[in-house]
Write a protein that holds these residues in place. Structure first.
Motif, mmCIF file in Angstrom:
data_model
loop_
_atom_site.group_PDB
_atom_site.id
_atom_site.type_symbol
_atom_site.label_atom_id
_atom_site.label_comp_id
_atom_site.label_asym_id
_atom_site.label_seq_id
_atom_site.Cartn_x
_atom_site.Cartn_y
_atom_site.Cartn_z
ATOM 1 N N THR A 197 14.921 5.960 139.211
ATOM 2 C CA THR A 197 13.751 6.019 138.319
ATOM 3 C C THR A 197 12.601 5.216 138.928
ATOM 4 O OG1 THR A 197 15.152 6.277 136.387
ATOM 5 C CG2 THR A 197 12.957 5.412 135.987
ATOM 6 N N HIS A 205 22.735 17.703 121.302
ATOM 7 C CA HIS A 205 22.140 16.582 120.577
ATOM 8 C C HIS A 205 23.091 16.168 119.470
ATOM 9 C CE1 HIS A 205 21.103 19.828 117.907
ATOM 10 N NE2 HIS A 205 20.580 20.444 118.972
ATOM 11 N N SER A 206 22.597 15.328 118.571
ATOM 12 C CA SER A 206 23.503 14.747 117.576
ATOM 13 C C SER A 206 24.042 15.775 116.577
ATOM 14 C CB SER A 206 22.797 13.609 116.833
ATOM 15 O OG SER A 206 21.695 14.120 116.125
ATOM 16 N N ILE A 218 22.117 3.575 129.790
ATOM 17 C CA ILE A 218 22.227 2.148 130.129
ATOM 18 C C ILE A 218 22.539 1.441 128.811
ATOM 19 C CG2 ILE A 218 21.054 0.100 131.039
ATOM 20 C CD1 ILE A 218 19.101 1.903 132.489
ATOM 21 N N VAL A 254 22.879 8.912 132.774
ATOM 22 C CA VAL A 254 21.560 8.282 132.649
ATOM 23 C C VAL A 254 21.632 7.024 131.771
ATOM 24 C CG1 VAL A 254 19.163 8.664 131.904
ATOM 25 C CG2 VAL A 254 20.438 10.535 132.952
ATOM 26 N N ILE A 287 22.226 9.705 126.319
ATOM 27 C CA ILE A 287 22.395 9.535 124.872
ATOM 28 C C ILE A 287 22.124 8.091 124.440
ATOM 29 C CG2 ILE A 287 23.893 10.250 122.964
ATOM 30 C CD1 ILE A 287 25.968 11.006 125.205
ATOM 31 N N GLY A 288 22.656 7.144 125.213
ATOM 32 C CA GLY A 288 22.569 5.752 124.785
ATOM 33 C C GLY A 288 23.759 5.339 123.941
ATOM 34 N N ARG A 312 18.219 15.046 123.951
ATOM 35 C CA ARG A 312 17.041 15.925 124.012
ATOM 36 C C ARG A 312 15.746 15.124 123.891
ATOM 37 N NH1 ARG A 312 17.327 18.856 118.013
ATOM 38 N NH2 ARG A 312 18.136 17.041 116.921
ATOM 39 N N SER A 313 15.750 13.882 124.408
ATOM 40 C CA SER A 313 14.541 13.057 124.274
ATOM 41 C C SER A 313 13.420 13.610 125.157
ATOM 42 C CB SER A 313 14.834 11.608 124.657
ATOM 43 O OG SER A 313 15.031 11.510 126.045
#
Ligand code: NAP
Length: 281
Positions: A265, A188-189, A230, A228, A208-209, A165-166
């Protein structure tokens, strides 16, 4: 059969179209211009800025880099932004994030003129996006939407689940999907039973990352899975937030990492810079 969404190929097509248009504008003496501001020497940020500038050069967009030391004072950074806001050569200002700790990221982003905010992070532009009439669509969410559209993946009436949710990715991509009449869930977390929520998604976006967080058990058969994330592993390789080998056997469409959302992007950054130039020249 799972379709692999080739972000590199789609981005190359978009960049080709931008190049043609930028050439026409430059021939009239109105070349679009981007200023990239990099504070400190975070290795990933250095590479991102280099790639963005290279893409500008290939597309015939003027670019300049402002590389400032890690110890840069807030006032000096704000002065530079003010100067760029008033520079007629510059139509887009990119503040490479993250900024070093003592700097106030919100204040810095608010200082960028909303007319040159090609990342779409200024509150005016976030507000416009929320209302469904964006001026600048943030680049990564815009890239995700362009990939879905390129493959004609149905959005209207479908369930879209976004993990993350960034302000940069999860939230804006959720809004864009909602404005296209998807029914959205943003995880989210603190989301309970995230696997069950993810399995409801006809479209599943992972931002999320966390390397390979999304496993096949979390994916609905035939879903469109957009990765998304990376993440660099200790061996130096890059992976996304999705377990690609497993999930690609179950998904209807899937993006690889690298070669998926990343190139999109950059293409969207060029697109926003060109559009800004067309609006402001
Ligand atoms: P971020 O600001 O760190 O946000 C991460 C989000 O993921 C947060 O909302 C967080 O939840 C959520 N999250 C973390 N762990 C979770 C878990 N175990 N379960 C559920 N949700 C969890 O990251 P970001 O800037 O959005 O970036 C996300 C990823 O995308 C990163 O890998 C980044 O490198 C990558 N990225 C790629 C591109 C590209 O061009 N391909 C562009 C931007 C970012 P809370 O809010 O509850 O903390």
């Amino acid at each position: 059969m799972t379709e692999i969404i080739d972000g590199k190929k789609i981005a190359a097509e978009i960049r080709g179209q931008i190049k043609e248009e930028a050439k026409r504008w430059a021939a009239e003496g109105r070349q679009p211009g981007l200023a990239a501001v990099l504070v400190g020497d975070n290795p990933a940020s250095v590479i991102y800025v280099r790639n963005k500038r290279k893409a500008c050069e290939e597309a015939g967009i003027y670019s300049e880099e402002h590389k400032l030391p890690e110890t840069t004072k807030q006032e000096d950074l704000l002065k530079l932004i003010l100067r760029l806001n008033n520079d007629p050569k510059i139509h887009g200002i990119l503040i490479q994030l993250p900024l070093p700790k003592p700097l106030d990221t919100d204040r810095v982003l608010y200082a960028v003129s909303p007319k040159k905010d090609v990342d779409g992070l200024h509150p005016n532009n976030v507000g416009r996006l929320t209302m469904g009439s964006p001026v600048f669509v943030p680049c990564t969410p815009g890239g995700v939407m362009a990939m879905l559209d390129y493959h004609k993946i149905p959005i209207e009436g479908r369930r879209a689940v976004i993990v993350g949710r960034s302000n940069l990715v999860g939230r804006p991509v959720g809004l864009l999907l909602m404005h296209r009449n998807a029914t959205i869930t943003i995880c989210h977390s603190r989301t309970r039973d995230i696997a069950a929520v993810c399995r409801e998604g006809d479209i599943l976006i992972a931002a999320i990352g966390k390397p390979r967080f999304v496993t096949a058990g979390m994916v609905k058969e035939g879903a469109a899975v957009i990765d998304v994330g990376i993440n660099r592993l200790p061996d130096g390789s890059l992976v996304g937030d999705v377990d690609f080998p497993e999930v690609s056997r179950k998904a209807g469409w899937i993006t690889p990492v690298p070669g998926g959302v990343g190139p999109m992007t950059i293409a969207m950054l060029l697109k926003n810079t060109l559009e800004s130039a067309k609006r402001n020249l």
